[in-house]
Scaffold this motif. Structure first.
Motif, PDB file in Angstrom:
ATOM      1  N   GLN A 251      44.657   5.314 -41.893  1.00 35.25           N
ATOM      2  CA  GLN A 251      44.358   3.907 -41.605  1.00 35.25           C
ATOM      3  C   GLN A 251      43.274   3.797 -40.541  1.00 35.25           C
ATOM      4  O   GLN A 251      42.400   2.938 -40.619  1.00 35.25           O
ATOM      5  CB  GLN A 251      45.617   3.177 -41.136  1.00 35.25           C
ATOM      6  CG  GLN A 251      46.689   3.022 -42.183  1.00 35.25           C
ATOM      7  CD  GLN A 251      46.220   2.205 -43.361  1.00 35.25           C
ATOM      8  OE1 GLN A 251      46.125   2.698 -44.473  1.00 35.25           O
ATOM      9  NE2 GLN A 251      45.912   0.946 -43.122  1.00 35.25           N
ATOM     10  N   SER A 252      43.342   4.668 -39.565  1.00 31.23           N
ATOM     11  CA  SER A 252      42.359   4.657 -38.495  1.00 31.23           C
ATOM     12  C   SER A 252      41.053   5.313 -38.918  1.00 31.23           C
ATOM     13  O   SER A 252      39.969   4.753 -38.762  1.00 31.23           O
ATOM     14  CB  SER A 252      42.922   5.373 -37.256  1.00 31.23           C
ATOM     15  OG  SER A 252      41.950   5.462 -36.246  1.00 31.23           O
ATOM     16  N   GLN A 253      41.143   6.522 -39.481  1.00 33.08           N
ATOM     17  CA  GLN A 253      39.937   7.288 -39.810  1.00 33.08           C
ATOM     18  C   GLN A 253      39.109   6.622 -40.903  1.00 33.08           C
ATOM     19  O   GLN A 253      37.880   6.743 -40.912  1.00 33.08           O
ATOM     20  CB  GLN A 253      40.325   8.707 -40.248  1.00 33.08           C
ATOM     21  CG  GLN A 253      41.027   9.532 -39.173  1.00 33.08           C
ATOM     22  CD  GLN A 253      40.146   9.782 -37.958  1.00 33.08           C
ATOM     23  OE1 GLN A 253      38.959   9.998 -38.092  1.00 33.08           O
ATOM     24  NE2 GLN A 253      40.740   9.730 -36.782  1.00 33.08           N
ATOM     25  N   LEU A 254      39.770   5.924 -41.815  1.00 30.09           N
ATOM     26  CA  LEU A 254      39.052   5.272 -42.913  1.00 30.09           C
ATOM     27  C   LEU A 254      38.686   3.823 -42.596  1.00 30.09           C
ATOM     28  O   LEU A 254      38.291   3.065 -43.473  1.00 30.09           O
ATOM     29  CB  LEU A 254      39.890   5.337 -44.198  1.00 30.09           C
ATOM     30  CG  LEU A 254      40.184   6.755 -44.707  1.00 30.09           C
ATOM     31  CD1 LEU A 254      41.041   6.704 -45.958  1.00 30.09           C
ATOM     32  CD2 LEU A 254      38.887   7.516 -44.972  1.00 30.09           C
ATOM     33  N   ASN A 255      38.880   3.442 -41.321  1.00 26.88           N
ATOM     34  CA  ASN A 255      38.427   2.139 -40.828  1.00 26.88           C
ATOM     35  C   ASN A 255      39.196   0.955 -41.408  1.00 26.88           C
ATOM     36  O   ASN A 255      38.687  -0.159 -41.469  1.00 26.88           O
ATOM     37  CB  ASN A 255      36.929   1.952 -41.102  1.00 26.88           C
ATOM     38  CG  ASN A 255      36.299   0.929 -40.166  1.00 26.88           C
ATOM     39  OD1 ASN A 255      36.811   0.684 -39.080  1.00 26.88           O
ATOM     40  ND2 ASN A 255      35.207   0.335 -40.581  1.00 26.88           N
ATOM     41  N   PHE A 256      40.426   1.183 -41.855  1.00 30.28           N
ATOM     42  CA  PHE A 256      41.260   0.060 -42.280  1.00 30.28           C
ATOM     43  C   PHE A 256      41.853  -0.683 -41.073  1.00 30.28           C
ATOM     44  O   PHE A 256      42.121  -1.875 -41.156  1.00 30.28           O
ATOM     45  CB  PHE A 256      42.399   0.548 -43.181  1.00 30.28           C
ATOM     46  CG  PHE A 256      41.951   1.013 -44.535  1.00 30.28           C
ATOM     47  CD1 PHE A 256      41.502   0.092 -45.477  1.00 30.28           C
ATOM     48  CD2 PHE A 256      41.959   2.346 -44.876  1.00 30.28           C
ATOM     49  CE1 PHE A 256      41.083   0.499 -46.726  1.00 30.28           C
ATOM     50  CE2 PHE A 256      41.543   2.775 -46.127  1.00 30.28           C
ATOM     51  CZ  PHE A 256      41.093   1.846 -47.053  1.00 30.28           C
ATOM     52  N   LEU A 257      42.077   0.041 -40.004  1.00 30.68           N
ATOM     53  CA  LEU A 257      42.707  -0.527 -38.806  1.00 30.68           C
ATOM     54  C   LEU A 257      41.636  -1.007 -37.841  1.00 30.68           C
ATOM     55  O   LEU A 257      40.930  -0.196 -37.238  1.00 30.68           O
ATOM     56  CB  LEU A 257      43.589   0.522 -38.135  1.00 30.68           C
ATOM     57  CG  LEU A 257      44.325   0.090 -36.857  1.00 30.68           C
ATOM     58  CD1 LEU A 257      45.314  -1.032 -37.172  1.00 30.68           C
ATOM     59  CD2 LEU A 257      45.050   1.282 -36.230  1.00 30.68           C
ATOM     60  N   PRO A 258      41.484  -2.325 -37.659  1.00 32.34           N
ATOM     61  CA  PRO A 258      40.457  -2.843 -36.748  1.00 32.34           C
ATOM     62  C   PRO A 258      40.826  -2.590 -35.285  1.00 32.34           C
ATOM     63  O   PRO A 258      42.006  -2.475 -34.930  1.00 32.34           O
ATOM     64  CB  PRO A 258      40.437  -4.348 -37.049  1.00 32.34           C
ATOM     65  CG  PRO A 258      41.239  -4.527 -38.290  1.00 32.34           C
ATOM     66  CD  PRO A 258      42.208  -3.392 -38.333  1.00 32.34           C
ATOM     67  N   GLU A 259      39.812  -2.533 -34.448  1.00 28.93           N
ATOM     68  CA  GLU A 259      39.999  -2.401 -32.997  1.00 28.93           C
ATOM     69  C   GLU A 259      40.982  -1.284 -32.666  1.00 28.93           C
ATOM     70  O   GLU A 259      41.824  -1.422 -31.781  1.00 28.93           O
ATOM     71  CB  GLU A 259      40.502  -3.734 -32.410  1.00 28.93           C
ATOM     72  CG  GLU A 259      39.644  -4.938 -32.758  1.00 28.93           C
ATOM     73  CD  GLU A 259      38.225  -4.840 -32.238  1.00 28.93           C
ATOM     74  OE1 GLU A 259      38.001  -4.143 -31.233  1.00 28.93           O
ATOM     75  OE2 GLU A 259      37.323  -5.435 -32.853  1.00 28.93           O
ATOM     76  N   ASN A 260      40.860  -0.160 -33.378  1.00 26.13           N
ATOM     77  CA  ASN A 260      41.857   0.894 -33.208  1.00 26.13           C
ATOM     78  C   ASN A 260      41.701   1.667 -31.894  1.00 26.13           C
ATOM     79  O   ASN A 260      42.616   2.370 -31.489  1.00 26.13           O
ATOM     80  CB  ASN A 260      41.814   1.871 -34.393  1.00 26.13           C
ATOM     81  CG  ASN A 260      40.437   2.478 -34.587  1.00 26.13           C
ATOM     82  OD1 ASN A 260      39.472   2.060 -33.951  1.00 26.13           O
ATOM     83  ND2 ASN A 260      40.347   3.447 -35.471  1.00 26.13           N
ATOM     84  N   HIS A 261      40.585   1.543 -31.216  1.00 24.93           N
ATOM     85  CA  HIS A 261      40.411   2.219 -29.937  1.00 24.93           C
ATOM     86  C   HIS A 261      40.680   1.295 -28.755  1.00 24.93           C
ATOM     87  O   HIS A 261      40.641   1.733 -27.614  1.00 24.93           O
ATOM     88  CB  HIS A 261      38.988   2.788 -29.826  1.00 24.93           C
ATOM     89  CG  HIS A 261      37.912   1.739 -29.884  1.00 24.93           C
ATOM     90  ND1 HIS A 261      37.691   0.976 -31.003  1.00 24.93           N
ATOM     91  CD2 HIS A 261      37.003   1.340 -28.967  1.00 24.93           C
ATOM     92  CE1 HIS A 261      36.683   0.139 -30.764  1.00 24.93           C
ATOM     93  NE2 HIS A 261      36.263   0.330 -29.540  1.00 24.93           N
ATOM     94  N   THR A 262      40.974   0.025 -29.034  1.00 20.69           N
ATOM     95  CA  THR A 262      41.246  -0.928 -27.954  1.00 20.69           C
ATOM     96  C   THR A 262      42.624  -1.575 -28.140  1.00 20.69           C
ATOM     97  O   THR A 262      43.633  -0.995 -27.788  1.00 20.69           O
ATOM     98  CB  THR A 262      40.140  -2.004 -27.898  1.00 20.69           C
ATOM     99  OG1 THR A 262      39.996  -2.600 -29.208  1.00 20.69           O
ATOM    100  CG2 THR A 262      38.812  -1.401 -27.476  1.00 20.69           C
ATOM    101  N   ASP A 263      42.636  -2.761 -28.746  1.00 19.10           N
ATOM    102  CA  ASP A 263      43.883  -3.525 -28.835  1.00 19.10           C
ATOM    103  C   ASP A 263      44.962  -2.843 -29.670  1.00 19.10           C
ATOM    104  O   ASP A 263      46.153  -2.987 -29.384  1.00 19.10           O
ATOM    105  CB  ASP A 263      43.609  -4.919 -29.426  1.00 19.10           C
ATOM    106  CG  ASP A 263      42.669  -5.737 -28.553  1.00 19.10           C
ATOM    107  OD1 ASP A 263      42.445  -5.333 -27.403  1.00 19.10           O
ATOM    108  OD2 ASP A 263      42.145  -6.759 -29.034  1.00 19.10           O
ATOM    109  N   PHE A 264      44.564  -2.096 -30.697  1.00 13.78           N
ATOM    110  CA  PHE A 264      45.549  -1.528 -31.620  1.00 13.78           C
ATOM    111  C   PHE A 264      45.660  -0.015 -31.503  1.00 13.78           C
ATOM    112  O   PHE A 264      45.992   0.668 -32.467  1.00 13.78           O
ATOM    113  CB  PHE A 264      45.217  -1.932 -33.056  1.00 13.78           C
ATOM    114  CG  PHE A 264      45.550  -3.363 -33.358  1.00 13.78           C
ATOM    115  CD1 PHE A 264      46.799  -3.718 -33.827  1.00 13.78           C
ATOM    116  CD2 PHE A 264      44.628  -4.361 -33.121  1.00 13.78           C
ATOM    117  CE1 PHE A 264      47.122  -5.041 -34.085  1.00 13.78           C
ATOM    118  CE2 PHE A 264      44.929  -5.690 -33.367  1.00 13.78           C
ATOM    119  CZ  PHE A 264      46.186  -6.039 -33.852  1.00 13.78           C
ATOM    120  N   ILE A 265      45.433   0.504 -30.312  1.00 12.43           N
ATOM    121  CA  ILE A 265      45.510   1.958 -30.151  1.00 12.43           C
ATOM    122  C   ILE A 265      46.943   2.469 -30.276  1.00 12.43           C
ATOM    123  O   ILE A 265      47.173   3.620 -30.655  1.00 12.43           O
ATOM    124  CB  ILE A 265      44.881   2.388 -28.809  1.00 12.43           C
ATOM    125  CG1 ILE A 265      44.538   3.885 -28.853  1.00 12.43           C
ATOM    126  CG2 ILE A 265      45.788   2.046 -27.633  1.00 12.43           C
ATOM    127  CD1 ILE A 265      43.587   4.327 -27.779  1.00 12.43           C
TER     128      ILE A 265
END
Length: 373
Positions: A251-265
């Motif tokens: 989900q993270s690596q394929l860019n499905f999860l937005p803001e994965n390095h900030t709000d949704f880490i």
């Protein structure tokens, strides 16, 4: 004081848990690597976070040597300066995602509302030490509300409802320790619930309303407001018990999860390390909060006790809201997860907060003045 002597006399558990959380933050920011929609590689964020960590260590060491009780004298000036900077954000600040919260200096974007939290904590501690403040009367609560209103309103106007609510959480924590009558707080909360319809129609922006509605039904807007929550829950759920492994979260690596390095880490943590990793992270946060509470209880004066309480209240509120929004039990806000979310301003704030706690701990047996006088 030498390093060895300092290590023997400091709160080693707090130092170690801070180090662990900071390193985990760098690890998961790096683990969230992919090309985002702006074309920026998240590893660039990692490099910037690591670079500022070096600078933050210098600030951290200075705050350890600086006697926190001197802040008592400077608190009124800090309060005024804080308001001036928050006003400046509205005038010369830069906008992103519909909010004007940042001041850009060269390649660096600083979010003054993050630093405003720790300044407000210090100023509130000084305010609660006033002998004339009687929290057993409505007047004491009224004056505290007036003290809260300017920074709360200025941050709310950015607009940043999540951060403004952090100021409220800090204030509630301070009031509780200062001995406010709890029936007053209950009545204020009931009055707040009564005026919620007015806030809904006249205060909240349309996107804020959508975030609240999505909390109850993410599928009502699955490709816009609800997309973040849906993808976050998929990421955490797919992690299972032990996760997919570091750098292997789809989900993270394929860019499905937005803001994965900030709000949704936290969703990245859940996907890559599973339930076990998420619980271990929450255990680290428990230790962090526990040591903060312990330092507050052993502080040499009320000023130090209120500062420590404010820091704990700030962290507790942010952890609860951030983790809650990733699992779908709280509305989506821009509140970062302490130490883990990418953000130069947030990292600096949290390390300064730890330095203040250690400062209070080191001086817990020496009273140089009566802060309540």
């Amino acid at each position: 004081m030498g390093i060895e002597r300092w290590w023997r006399s400091t709160d080693r558990a707090l130092v170690l848990v801070t180090l662990a959380l900071t390193l985990l933050g760098l690890l998961f920011i790096g683990s969230a690597s992919h090309i985002n929609q702006a074309g920026l590689h998240v590893s660039d964020y990692l490099a910037k976070q690591a670079a500022f960590l070096v600078a933050d260590i210098a600030i951290f060491v200075y705050l350890l040597r600086f006697d926190y009780r001197k802040l008592y004298r400077y608190a009124p000036a800090l309060y005024g300066a804080n308001l001036i900077v928050l006003i400046a954000v509205m005038v010369v600040g830069t906008s992103a995602l519909g909010a004007q919260r940042w001041i850009t200096i060269g390649p660096i974007s600083i979010q003054p509302s993050e630093f405003a939290k720790i300044i407000y904590i210090v100023c509130l501690a000084r305010f609660l030490c006033r002998p004339s403040l009687d929290l057993k009367k409505w007047s004491g609560l009224f004056y505290t509300a007036l003290f809260l209103l300017p920074p709360f309103a200025l941050v709310l106007l950015q607009p940043d409802l999540g951060t403004s609510l952090v100021f409220g959480a800090i204030t509630l924590g301070g009031l509780y320790i200062a001995g406010v009558r709890m029936d007053y707080i209950r009545k204020v909360c009931l009055a707040g619930l009564a005026v919620l319809p007015l806030a809904w129609f006249f205060l909240l922006k349309e996107y804020q309303k959508n975030r609240i509605l999505v909390l109850f039904d993410p599928e009502r807007d699955p490709f816009n407001t609800g997309y973040h929550v849906i993808q976050s829950k998929i990421a955490i759920g797919s992690g299972g018990l032990i996760g997919k492994g570091l750098f292997a979260g789809t989900q993270s690596q394929l860019n499905f999860l937005p803001e994965n390095h900030t709000d949704f880490i936290f969703a990245v943590v859940g996907e890559e390390t599973g339930l076990v990793g998420a619980l271990l992270l929450l255990l680290l946060y428990f230790v962090l909060l526990y040591r903060g509470i312990w330092i507050a209880s052993t502080a040499a004066d009320r000023f130090g006790r209120y500062i420590a309480t404010g820091i704990v209240a700030m962290w507790l509120f942010q952890i609860f809201i951030n983790v809650g929004m990733t699992i779908g039990i709280m509305p989506v806000t821009g509140i970062p997860l302490p130490f883990l979310s990418y953000g130069v301003s947030s990292l600096t704030l949290n390390l300064c907060s730890v330095a203040l706690l250690l400062n209070i701990y080191l001086r817990r047996k020496t009273v140089l003045f009566d802060a309540s006088a």
